[in-house]
Design a protein around this motif. Structure first.
Motif, PDB file in Angstrom:
ATOM      1  N   MET A   1       0.965  -6.352   1.551  1.00  9.54           N
ATOM      2  CA  MET A   1       1.443  -6.183   0.158  1.00  9.54           C
ATOM      3  C   MET A   1       0.733  -4.976  -0.487  1.00  9.54           C
ATOM      4  N   TYR A   2       1.514  -4.065  -1.091  1.00  7.82           N
ATOM      5  CA  TYR A   2       0.931  -2.854  -1.695  1.00  7.82           C
ATOM      6  C   TYR A   2       0.589  -3.165  -3.151  1.00  7.82           C
ATOM      7  N   ASP A   3      -0.710  -3.406  -3.419  1.00  6.35           N
ATOM      8  CA  ASP A   3      -1.125  -3.908  -4.725  1.00  6.35           C
ATOM      9  C   ASP A   3      -1.961  -2.834  -5.436  1.00  6.35           C
ATOM     10  N   MET A   4      -1.381  -2.199  -6.469  1.00  2.81           N
ATOM     11  CA  MET A   4      -2.065  -1.077  -7.120  1.00  2.81           C
ATOM     12  C   MET A   4      -3.339  -1.504  -7.841  1.00  2.81           C
ATOM     13  N   THR A   5      -3.343  -2.731  -8.374  1.00  2.84           N
ATOM     14  CA  THR A   5      -4.542  -3.194  -9.092  1.00  2.84           C
ATOM     15  C   THR A   5      -5.706  -3.352  -8.113  1.00  2.84           C
ATOM     16  N   GLU A   6      -5.376  -3.919  -6.956  1.00  4.26           N
ATOM     17  CA  GLU A   6      -6.421  -4.104  -5.936  1.00  4.26           C
ATOM     18  C   GLU A   6      -6.947  -2.732  -5.487  1.00  4.26           C
ATOM     19  N   LYS A 111       3.806   8.688   0.714  1.00  2.00           N
ATOM     20  CA  LYS A 111       4.105   7.277   0.432  1.00  2.00           C
ATOM     21  C   LYS A 111       4.046   6.454   1.724  1.00  2.00           C
ATOM     22  N   ALA A 112       4.641   7.014   2.785  1.00  3.25           N
ATOM     23  CA  ALA A 112       4.634   6.298   4.063  1.00  3.25           C
ATOM     24  C   ALA A 112       3.192   6.094   4.540  1.00  3.25           C
ATOM     25  N   TYR A 113       2.401   7.131   4.397  1.00  5.77           N
ATOM     26  CA  TYR A 113       1.013   7.088   4.819  1.00  5.77           C
ATOM     27  C   TYR A 113       0.240   6.058   4.004  1.00  5.77           C
ATOM     28  N   ALA A 114       0.436   6.100   2.681  1.00  4.79           N
ATOM     29  CA  ALA A 114      -0.282   5.174   1.785  1.00  4.79           C
ATOM     30  C   ALA A 114       0.121   3.733   2.092  1.00  4.79           C
ATOM     31  N   TYR A 115       1.399   3.541   2.323  1.00  3.91           N
ATOM     32  CA  TYR A 115       1.887   2.172   2.599  1.00  3.91           C
ATOM     33  C   TYR A 115       1.330   1.664   3.928  1.00  3.91           C
ATOM     34  N   LEU A 338       4.761   2.999  -5.003  1.00  2.00           N
ATOM     35  CA  LEU A 338       5.620   3.505  -3.933  1.00  2.00           C
ATOM     36  C   LEU A 338       6.980   3.958  -4.455  1.00  2.00           C
ATOM     37  N   ASP A 339       7.172   3.836  -5.785  1.00  2.00           N
ATOM     38  CA  ASP A 339       8.401   4.359  -6.395  1.00  2.00           C
ATOM     39  C   ASP A 339       8.196   5.802  -6.885  1.00  2.00           C
ATOM     40  N   LEU A 340       7.073   6.410  -6.558  1.00  2.00           N
ATOM     41  CA  LEU A 340       6.831   7.800  -6.979  1.00  2.00           C
ATOM     42  C   LEU A 340       7.983   8.689  -6.517  1.00  2.00           C
ATOM     43  N   ASN A 341       8.464   9.530  -7.427  1.00  2.00           N
ATOM     44  CA  ASN A 341       9.544  10.456  -7.068  1.00  2.00           C
ATOM     45  C   ASN A 341       9.080  11.888  -7.308  1.00  2.00           C
TER      46      ASN A 341
END
Ligand code: KG4
Ligand code: ZN
Length: 350
Positions: A1-6, A111-115, A338-341
Motif C-alpha cells: 500500500m502506497y501511504d504518503m503519511t507513512e 512513479k513506477a520506481y516510487a511505487y 501516484l496521481d502526479l501528472n
C-alpha cells in the motif's frame, strides 16, 4: 500500500536522505543522486545530436529517446554512486515546465520506481531546480537571494526567500533568451543549439552593430526578446538583399551585448531595490561568458555577490533535480502521490 503519511513520517526520522533525481523535460535524459552533502553521481545523456539535423527539438522524438535511455541512465546513476535501489530514500522528478510528452516519461518512471520500492515521490519544478544547482558548488549560499534563470525556455527573475519559497518577479512575454540565441544562430548557419557557438564567436567580434540599443525590452518585469530577434533578422536580410553577408563575430558580439546588457541591468537594479545582497545565475544561458562577466562586474560595482554554477550544472541535468528534491524531502514539502501528472506550463508563483 502506497501511504504518503507513512512516507512523510519515515523521511522526518531520517538523519541522511539519499535522493534520486530524474530529469527529462526537454532533450536531456538525466539522473543523479544527492544526499544533502555530496553529489554521489550525475549522468546526463544529451539528445542534441539527434535533434540538430532538424534545427531544434522535435517533441515526439525527444519522448521516444527518453523512454529508451532513462532506465539505463538510472542504473548508471546508482552504479556510479555505488548504491543499490534499497539505499534510496526518495525519488524526485521534474514534472514541469517542459515538453509534455518528454516530462511524462520522467514522471511515469519516477512513479513506477516510487511505487515498486515504496519510496516517497517528490515533485520538482524545473525552474527551481535550475536555481538549486547553485547549492552544489557554493556551500555557503543561503536564502534570501535573487535568481536569474536564463535558459532555452525561460527568462525568469525570482526572489528566493527560503529553501522552499520562490516568487516570480519578472518573466519573458515571448521568446526566452536562449531561444533568441538559438534562432539567431540558425539564421547565420550555426548548428542547434547555437548559444555556445555564438558565445565562442563573440570573443573575436566587436559590439559595433546597433540592433536594439535605443529600445526598451524590459518593462515592469515583462521581458521581451522577439524584437531583438526580429532586429537581427532584418539586419541580416537587408545585407543579403544587397548580396552581402554579415560579419559573424561582430554580429554575435553585438547580439550578445544587446541581449545581456538590459537583462543584467534589470536584475542588478531589482536586487538592489529589493535589498538583496546575493544574485545567483542559473539555466543554460548562465554559462554565457559575457553574461557571467557582465553580472560579476556590475555586482562588484554595486556591492552585490554574484554567483553561478559550472557550465555542466547550468544546462539541464539530474543533479539540480536531486538537490531541489532533497530540500523538499528534508522539509516534507512537494511530496506527491501516484496521481502526479506532468504540467507543461508549470510556473513559479508571482
Ligand atoms: O537550461 P537549458 O539546458 O534548457 C532549458 O531549460 O531550456 O538551456 C539551453 C539553452 C539553449 O538555448 C542554449 O543555446 C543556451 O542554453 N546556451 C547558451 C550557452 N550555452 C547554452 N546560450 C548562450 N551562451 C552559452 N554559452
Ligand atoms: Zn532547463
Amino acid at each position: 500500500m502506497y501511504d504518503m503519511t507513512e512516507q512523510y513520517n519515515r523521511l522526518a526520522d531520517k538523519k541522511r536522505i539519499v535522493v534520486l533525481g530524474i530529469e527529462s523535460s526537454c532533450d536531456e535524459t538525466a539522473a543523479a543522486i544527492y544526499d544533502g552533502e555530496r553529489l554521489l553521481s550525475n549522468i546526463v545523456a544529451s539528445q542534441i545530436d539527434i535533434h540538430a539535423r532538424f534545427g531544434g527539438v522535435v517533441p515526439e522524438i525527444a519522448s521516444r529517446n527518453h523512454t529508451l535511455a532513462l532506465p539505463g541512465i538510472i542504473d548508471r546513476a546508482l552504479a556510479e554512486a555505488g548504491l543499490r535501489q534499497d539505499d534510496l530514500d526518495a525519488v524526485a522528478v521534474t514534472y514541469g515546465a517542459g515538453l509534455i510528452g518528454a516530462l511524462l516519461v520522467g514522471v511515469s518512471s519516477a512513479k513506477a520506481y516510487a511505487y515498486a520500492r515504496n519510496l516517497p515521490l517528490v515533485a520538482v519544478n524545473h525552474i527551481e531546480g535550475h536555481i538549486c544547482a547553485n547549492y552544489l558548488e557554493h556551500p555557503d549560499l543561503r536564502p534570501p537571494f535573487m535568481a536569474l534563470v536564463a535558459s532555452g525556455g525561460h527568462t525568469s527573475v525570482i526572489e528566493v526567500t527560503d529553501y522552499n519559497a520562490y516568487r516570480l518577479i519578472g518573466s519573458t512575454t515571448d521568446d526566452a533568451i536562449g531561444e533568441a540565441f538559438d534562432k539567431v544562430a540558425r539564421l547565420i548557419g550555426l548548428p542547434y543549439p547555437g548559444g555556445a557557438a555564438i558565445d565562442r564567436l563573440s570573443k573575436d567580434g566587436q559590439d559595433c552593430i546597433p540592433l536594439m540599443k535605443h529600445k526598451k525590452n524590459i518593462t515592469d518585469g515583462l521581458i521581451s526578446y522577439s524584437g531583438l530577434k526580429t532586429a537581427v533578422v532584418n539586419y541580416v536580410h537587408t545585407l543579403r538583399q544587397r548580396g552581402e553577408e554579415p560579419n559573424v563575430p561582430n554580429l554575435c558580439a553585438s547580439f550578445t551585448h544587446a541581449a545581456v546588457d538590459p537583462l543584467a541591468d534589470y536584475v542588478i537594479g531589482e536586487a538592489k531595490r529589493r535589498g538583496f545582497s546575493t544574485v545567483v545565475l542559473a539555466g543554460g544561458v548562465a554559462s554565457n561568458s559575457y553574461l557571467r562577466a557582465k553580472m560579476s562586474a556590475e555586482g562588484e560595482k554595486t556591492g552585490l555577490n554574484v554567483i553561478f554554477p559550472s557550465p555542466e550544472y547550468c544546462t539541464d541535468n539530474g543533479a539540480m533535480v536531486a538537490v531541489r528534491g532533497y530540500l523538499s524531502a528534508r522539509a516534507g514539502v512537494n511530496l506527491a502521490g501516484l496521481d502526479l501528472n506532468a504540467v507543461s506550463n508549470l510556473r513559479v508563483p508571482s
